[in-house]
Design a protein around this motif. Sequence first.
Motif, PDB file in Angstrom:
ATOM      1  N   ALA A 107       9.140  14.382  18.762  1.00 36.25           N
ATOM      2  CA  ALA A 107       8.334  13.283  18.230  1.00 36.25           C
ATOM      3  C   ALA A 107       9.169  12.421  17.310  1.00 36.25           C
ATOM      4  N   VAL A 108       8.742  11.180  17.155  1.00 31.52           N
ATOM      5  CA  VAL A 108       9.360  10.293  16.167  1.00 31.52           C
ATOM      6  C   VAL A 108       9.095  10.871  14.777  1.00 31.52           C
ATOM      7  N   PRO A 109      10.076  10.926  13.880  1.00 27.95           N
ATOM      8  CA  PRO A 109       9.852  11.489  12.549  1.00 27.95           C
ATOM      9  C   PRO A 109       8.778  10.741  11.773  1.00 27.95           C
ATOM     10  N   ASP A 110       8.051  11.479  10.938  1.00 28.02           N
ATOM     11  CA  ASP A 110       7.037  10.864  10.086  1.00 28.02           C
ATOM     12  C   ASP A 110       7.661   9.747   9.241  1.00 28.02           C
ATOM     13  N   GLY A 111       6.862   8.710   9.030  1.00 26.03           N
ATOM     14  CA  GLY A 111       7.308   7.625   8.170  1.00 26.03           C
ATOM     15  C   GLY A 111       8.388   6.759   8.769  1.00 26.03           C
ATOM     16  N   VAL A 285      -6.587  -6.858 -13.754  1.00 23.00           N
ATOM     17  CA  VAL A 285      -7.336  -8.107 -13.603  1.00 23.00           C
ATOM     18  C   VAL A 285      -8.411  -7.883 -12.546  1.00 23.00           C
ATOM     19  N   ALA A 286      -9.605  -8.385 -12.781  1.00 22.37           N
ATOM     20  CA  ALA A 286     -10.640  -8.338 -11.755  1.00 22.37           C
ATOM     21  C   ALA A 286     -10.142  -9.073 -10.515  1.00 22.37           C
ATOM     22  N   SER A 287     -10.248  -8.428  -9.338  1.00 25.47           N
ATOM     23  CA  SER A 287      -9.607  -9.003  -8.159  1.00 25.47           C
ATOM     24  C   SER A 287     -10.266  -8.506  -6.889  1.00 25.47           C
ATOM     25  N   LEU A 288      -9.960  -9.200  -5.801  1.00 27.28           N
ATOM     26  CA  LEU A 288     -10.481  -8.887  -4.476  1.00 27.28           C
ATOM     27  C   LEU A 288      -9.496  -9.373  -3.434  1.00 27.28           C
ATOM     28  N   ARG A 289      -9.705  -8.951  -2.194  1.00 28.57           N
ATOM     29  CA  ARG A 289      -8.839  -9.341  -1.077  1.00 28.57           C
ATOM     30  C   ARG A 289      -7.383  -8.941  -1.314  1.00 28.57           C
ATOM     31  N   GLY A 290      -7.191  -7.777  -1.896  1.00 26.78           N
ATOM     32  CA  GLY A 290      -5.842  -7.284  -2.127  1.00 26.78           C
ATOM     33  C   GLY A 290      -5.365  -6.379  -1.001  1.00 26.78           C
ATOM     34  N   SER A 291      -4.268  -5.691  -1.243  1.00 30.68           N
ATOM     35  CA  SER A 291      -3.719  -4.715  -0.299  1.00 30.68           C
ATOM     36  C   SER A 291      -2.971  -3.666  -1.095  1.00 30.68           C
ATOM     37  N   ALA A 292      -2.647  -2.555  -0.463  1.00 31.28           N
ATOM     38  CA  ALA A 292      -1.992  -1.468  -1.198  1.00 31.28           C
ATOM     39  C   ALA A 292      -1.226  -0.560  -0.263  1.00 31.28           C
ATOM     40  N   ALA A 293      -0.148   0.013  -0.779  1.00 33.92           N
ATOM     41  CA  ALA A 293       0.621   1.049  -0.090  1.00 33.92           C
ATOM     42  C   ALA A 293       1.255   1.927  -1.156  1.00 33.92           C
ATOM     43  N   GLY A 294       1.657   3.132  -0.790  1.00 37.40           N
ATOM     44  CA  GLY A 294       2.258   4.005  -1.783  1.00 37.40           C
ATOM     45  C   GLY A 294       2.907   5.214  -1.160  1.00 37.40           C
ATOM     46  N   GLY A 341       3.546   1.918   4.667  1.00 38.55           N
ATOM     47  CA  GLY A 341       4.876   2.301   4.228  1.00 38.55           C
ATOM     48  C   GLY A 341       5.167   3.760   4.460  1.00 38.55           C
ATOM     49  N   ASN A 342       6.308   4.200   3.927  1.00 40.62           N
ATOM     50  CA  ASN A 342       6.680   5.606   3.981  1.00 40.62           C
ATOM     51  C   ASN A 342       6.992   6.090   2.572  1.00 40.62           C
ATOM     52  N   GLY A 343       7.748   7.162   2.434  1.00 40.70           N
ATOM     53  CA  GLY A 343       8.006   7.698   1.114  1.00 40.70           C
ATOM     54  C   GLY A 343       8.951   6.876   0.271  1.00 40.70           C
ATOM     55  N   THR A 344       9.596   5.895   0.873  1.00 42.72           N
ATOM     56  CA  THR A 344      10.621   5.097   0.197  1.00 42.72           C
ATOM     57  C   THR A 344      10.209   3.662  -0.050  1.00 42.72           C
ATOM     58  N   ALA A 388      -1.437   0.793   9.449  1.00 44.55           N
ATOM     59  CA  ALA A 388      -1.297   2.244   9.288  1.00 44.55           C
ATOM     60  C   ALA A 388       0.127   2.642   9.652  1.00 44.55           C
ATOM     61  N   SER A 389       0.559   3.776   9.147  1.00 39.87           N
ATOM     62  CA  SER A 389       1.918   4.250   9.360  1.00 39.87           C
ATOM     63  C   SER A 389       1.903   5.668   9.891  1.00 39.87           C
TER      64      SER A 389
END
Length: 397
Positions: A107-111, A285-294, A341-344, A388-389
């Motif tokens: 399999a392709v490695p995770d991340g 700050v109060a906000s909307l329509r954002g995005s996130a990764a970690g 994203g991945n771990g980096t 998704a990753s």
Amino acid sequence: MSQRYQGGVLGVGFNPLQAPNAPTIGTATGGNASATVAFTAPTCVGGSAITGYTARSNPDGFAGAAAGSPITVSGLSNGTPYTFGVFALNTYGPSSISAFSNSVTPAVPDGTFGIFALGCGPSNSTTRNKYTYSGCAVSAGGAATLASSEGSAAGNSTVGIFALGNGGASARDKYTYVGCVVSTGSAATVASYQQSAAGNSTVGIFALGRVVFCSVNTRNKYTYSGCVVAAGGAATTASRLGAATGNSTVGIFALGVNNCGTTLTTRNKYTYSGDVVSSGGAATVASLRGSAAGNSTIGIFALGGTVGPIVATRNKYTYSGDVVSSATAATIAAEQGSAAGNGTVGIFALGFNGCIGRTTTRDKYTYSGCVVSAGGAATVASYAGSAASNGIAGVTM
């Protein structure tokens, strides 16, 4: 002079009675389009020293050779199960083949890559990009089954689940990373859009967001094994247009905006074990329509829209202690993006900018040092997508 053996002409010196005994098979370990096969050399080497070993796959007969254990066999098909046998060779010929190994599936490695559903560009789209983190290479991913936007996505190392959102009603696509195969996933409990999602290797938590004209606090728990949908822990406030990321233990959900039109700083902490919802560290700050990764330690939240202008502000959310601090800003103020994203690194598709409209721009956020640089651009200017990753939870608009 040649000798004949089992009906074939064999080279001078071939003598099966002087060939070595078969090796003893060990453990096979799958890799990316490859496998490593361990074995123990035979104690009886025959009439001369062993000169090498060969491992052969079943099926397909791919082979690898080495002077000793282990042997790497390359050229395998990711997603296909294989077993392996090993034989030894000396100047008198090959041994019989060993017993076959345990089954492994390369399999392709995770991340390794993220799948970005482009969303709206300018109308709802089925287009998805495959983003390979090494080299920031962008290529075609498997298209959505319906043109849609304002959805969400979460997944594990094998599949990503894409809630299609606006234009897709309650539909969800199951995206199998090996082969980029798109099939039907289990639907949401109600048609919805303006969603967010986070998850771990077992489940994805989908905040449904907006249903017809109202925001809801409903969350679905999607168990990847069996594609089972059940009730998840509800949000503390009915809301939409949020963002989410997390690690293997918790997901952090920024709620976005409530039914009264109030933009929120509220974040919920969702503990997967027990489906427990508690207070997370609030946005700056109060906000909307954002995005996130970690990664496993921190989440990076791009705040997106505010009560005032669209901003480039990002928050760094440290899961241990629920500490919120400043993160490096986006290269342009933008909202309605997506991220995976991945771990980096985290890759942020910036989405919509108030001056230039929809963009192809993606930022590459290196968690170590909080360094922002250019990522590989989207193939089409777009916004309101999801991502998704393979192995790391992708996060949505």
